[in-house]
Design an enzyme around this catalytic site. Structure first.
Site, PDB file in Angstrom:
ATOM      1  N   ASP A   1     -68.835 -27.814 -55.181  1.00 24.65           N
ATOM      2  CA  ASP A   1     -67.822 -26.896 -54.657  1.00 24.65           C
ATOM      3  C   ASP A   1     -67.799 -27.025 -53.135  1.00 24.65           C
ATOM      4  O   ASP A   1     -67.084 -27.860 -52.591  1.00 24.65           O
ATOM      5  CB  ASP A   1     -68.137 -25.483 -55.144  1.00 24.65           C
ATOM      6  CG  ASP A   1     -67.089 -24.467 -54.723  1.00 24.65           C
ATOM      7  OD1 ASP A   1     -66.057 -24.865 -54.151  1.00 24.65           O
ATOM      8  OD2 ASP A   1     -67.295 -23.260 -54.972  1.00 24.65           O
TER       9      ASP A   1
ATOM     10  N   GLY B   1     -77.505 -25.335 -64.254  1.00 29.97           N
ATOM     11  CA  GLY B   1     -76.139 -25.685 -64.636  1.00 29.97           C
ATOM     12  C   GLY B   1     -75.962 -27.051 -65.280  1.00 29.97           C
ATOM     13  O   GLY B   1     -75.078 -27.246 -66.094  1.00 29.97           O
TER      14      GLY B   1
ATOM     15  N   PHE C   1     -62.916 -20.721 -60.426  1.00 27.67           N
ATOM     16  CA  PHE C   1     -64.278 -20.568 -60.939  1.00 27.67           C
ATOM     17  C   PHE C   1     -64.270 -20.853 -62.438  1.00 27.67           C
ATOM     18  O   PHE C   1     -63.509 -20.253 -63.190  1.00 27.67           O
ATOM     19  CB  PHE C   1     -64.822 -19.170 -60.653  1.00 27.67           C
ATOM     20  CG  PHE C   1     -66.320 -19.132 -60.732  1.00 27.67           C
ATOM     21  CD1 PHE C   1     -67.087 -19.482 -59.623  1.00 27.67           C
ATOM     22  CD2 PHE C   1     -66.963 -18.801 -61.912  1.00 27.67           C
ATOM     23  CE1 PHE C   1     -68.476 -19.497 -59.704  1.00 27.67           C
ATOM     24  CE2 PHE C   1     -68.351 -18.813 -61.995  1.00 27.67           C
ATOM     25  CZ  PHE C   1     -69.106 -19.158 -60.885  1.00 27.67           C
ATOM     26  N   VAL C   2     -65.113 -21.796 -62.857  1.00 24.93           N
ATOM     27  CA  VAL C   2     -65.139 -22.189 -64.269  1.00 24.93           C
ATOM     28  C   VAL C   2     -66.518 -21.936 -64.875  1.00 24.93           C
ATOM     29  O   VAL C   2     -67.530 -21.898 -64.162  1.00 24.93           O
ATOM     30  CB  VAL C   2     -64.756 -23.672 -64.459  1.00 24.93           C
ATOM     31  CG1 VAL C   2     -63.301 -23.918 -64.091  1.00 24.93           C
ATOM     32  CG2 VAL C   2     -65.681 -24.592 -63.654  1.00 24.93           C
TER      33      VAL C   2
ATOM     34  N   GLU D   1     -75.710 -33.377 -61.299  1.00 24.30           N
ATOM     35  CA  GLU D   1     -75.276 -32.014 -60.975  1.00 24.30           C
ATOM     36  C   GLU D   1     -74.134 -31.585 -61.879  1.00 24.30           C
ATOM     37  O   GLU D   1     -73.415 -32.423 -62.428  1.00 24.30           O
ATOM     38  CB  GLU D   1     -74.790 -31.978 -59.504  1.00 24.30           C
ATOM     39  CG  GLU D   1     -75.678 -31.172 -58.589  1.00 24.30           C
ATOM     40  CD  GLU D   1     -75.622 -29.667 -58.811  1.00 24.30           C
ATOM     41  OE1 GLU D   1     -75.566 -29.209 -59.967  1.00 24.30           O
ATOM     42  OE2 GLU D   1     -75.641 -28.937 -57.812  1.00 24.30           O
ATOM     43  N   ASP D   2     -73.968 -30.286 -61.994  1.00 23.73           N
ATOM     44  CA  ASP D   2     -72.850 -29.788 -62.792  1.00 23.73           C
ATOM     45  C   ASP D   2     -71.542 -29.810 -62.011  1.00 23.73           C
ATOM     46  O   ASP D   2     -70.527 -30.284 -62.491  1.00 23.73           O
ATOM     47  CB  ASP D   2     -73.146 -28.367 -63.310  1.00 23.73           C
ATOM     48  CG  ASP D   2     -73.587 -27.397 -62.212  1.00 23.73           C
ATOM     49  OD1 ASP D   2     -73.692 -27.796 -61.033  1.00 23.73           O
ATOM     50  OD2 ASP D   2     -73.838 -26.217 -62.534  1.00 23.73           O
TER      51      ASP D   2
HETATM   52  P1  IMP Z   1     -71.791 -25.715 -53.717  1.00 21.98           P
HETATM   53  O1  IMP Z   1     -73.118 -25.644 -53.014  1.00 21.98           O
HETATM   54  O2  IMP Z   1     -70.782 -24.759 -53.148  1.00 21.98           O
HETATM   55  O3  IMP Z   1     -71.248 -27.129 -53.840  1.00 21.98           O
HETATM   56  O4  IMP Z   1     -71.989 -25.150 -55.166  1.00 21.98           O
HETATM   57  C1  IMP Z   1     -72.687 -25.828 -56.079  1.00 21.98           C
HETATM   58  C2  IMP Z   1     -73.351 -24.937 -57.110  1.00 21.98           C
HETATM   59  O5  IMP Z   1     -72.712 -23.665 -57.260  1.00 21.98           O
HETATM   60  C3  IMP Z   1     -73.214 -25.625 -58.431  1.00 21.98           C
HETATM   61  O6  IMP Z   1     -74.331 -26.432 -58.677  1.00 21.98           O
HETATM   62  C4  IMP Z   1     -73.085 -24.482 -59.401  1.00 21.98           C
HETATM   63  O7  IMP Z   1     -74.350 -24.089 -59.848  1.00 21.98           O
HETATM   64  C5  IMP Z   1     -72.454 -23.366 -58.609  1.00 21.98           C
HETATM   65  N1  IMP Z   1     -70.985 -23.328 -58.806  1.00 21.98           N
HETATM   66  C6  IMP Z   1     -70.015 -23.731 -57.961  1.00 21.98           C
HETATM   67  N2  IMP Z   1     -68.788 -23.558 -58.487  1.00 21.98           N
HETATM   68  C7  IMP Z   1     -68.999 -23.046 -59.712  1.00 21.98           C
HETATM   69  C8  IMP Z   1     -68.097 -22.655 -60.781  1.00 21.98           C
HETATM   70  O8  IMP Z   1     -66.856 -22.764 -60.725  1.00 21.98           O
HETATM   71  N3  IMP Z   1     -68.702 -22.161 -61.900  1.00 21.98           N
HETATM   72  C9  IMP Z   1     -70.045 -22.048 -62.042  1.00 21.98           C
HETATM   73  N4  IMP Z   1     -70.909 -22.406 -61.072  1.00 21.98           N
HETATM   74  C10 IMP Z   1     -70.383 -22.896 -59.924  1.00 21.98           C
HETATM   75 MG    MG Z   2     -75.696 -26.379 -60.109  1.00 23.36          MG
END
Ligand code: IMP
Ligand code: MG
Length: 192
Positions: A115, A56, A165-166, A111-112
């Site tokens: 969430d 990402g 979700f983006v 990081e991208d």
């Molecule tokens: P987390 O572990 O829930 O913080 O999610 C982090 C990872 O989930 C990010 O590095 C993304 O790869 C993916 N992710 C979370 N939200 C989105 C979104 O809205 N679009 C695309 N990928 C997402």
């Molecule tokens: Mg990611």
């Protein structure tokens, strides 16, 4: 550089799975330049090792690295947290590990999006155990959340966004839309 001359419909505008533009090409470029300036100032005396989280962050990292006016090094990790779903599973797997030894290095994780925070929290722990001199995080996006998150200090945040979700600018749904030049809401539900 705008993705299209104004007034011209792009192929993306005709895609019913895509909703509103959350961040335009220009907004992203301006913010990435600002982040680059901050990082350049903060790391002037200690060249950083940028660790991009694949896949990402690949576009963000490519743009950010060119806005940092310092000698730096780059490495990549690939982790998987979601599979094909748009909901986090809470399970993080390392698919590709770093090549460079972190001992004594000033590591900046790029990081991208943050969430639930599970991915970054896991990555931080895993990289801290490798003896870096310092470890900080730069995330292009942070989703506003009502859920409690692991206590994560994010030194550099591009934008805070609503919990939708983006896709685009590196972010995907089931490997699609990474090449969308701006960031848009994905409205189509779970991928088929
Ligand atoms: P987390 O572990 O829930 O913080 O999610 C982090 C990872 O989930 C990010 O590095 C993304 O790869 C993916 N992710 C979370 N939200 C989105 C979104 O809205 N679009 C695309 N990928 C997402
Ligand atoms: Mg990611």
């Amino acid at each position: 550089m705008p993705s299209q001359p104004s007034g011209v419909m792009s192929v993306w505008d005709a895609d019913p799975a895509l909703g509103k533009v959350v961040l335009s090409v220009d907004q992203i470029a301006k913010r990435v330049a600002e982040l680059g300036k901050m990082i350049t100032a903060d790391y002037a005396s200690r060249p950083p090792l940028l660790v991009g989280v694949l896949k990402g962050a690949f576009i963000f990292l490519a743009d950010l690295a060119r806005q940092i006016q310092l000698p730096l090094e780059l490495d990549f990790m690939a982790v998987s947290s979601y599979g094909r779903s748009t909901k986090t599973s809470g399970v993080v797997r390392i698919l590709k590990d770093l090549d460079i030894d972190l001992t004594g290095r000033h590591v900046l994780i790029v990081e991208d999006i943050l969430d639930s925070g599970l991915t970054l929290s896991y990555l931080r722990k895993s990289l801290l155990a490798r003896g870096p001199e310092s470890l900080a995080v730069c995330s292009l996006l942070v989703k506003r959340s009502v859920e409690p998150r692991p206590d994560l200090e994010i030194a550099y945040v591009g934008f805070h966004i609503e919990p939708e979700f983006v896709v685009g600018y590196g972010l995907d749904v089931a490997e699609r839309y990474r090449n969308l030049p701006d960031i848009r809401v994905y409205v189509a539900g779970e991928p088929a």
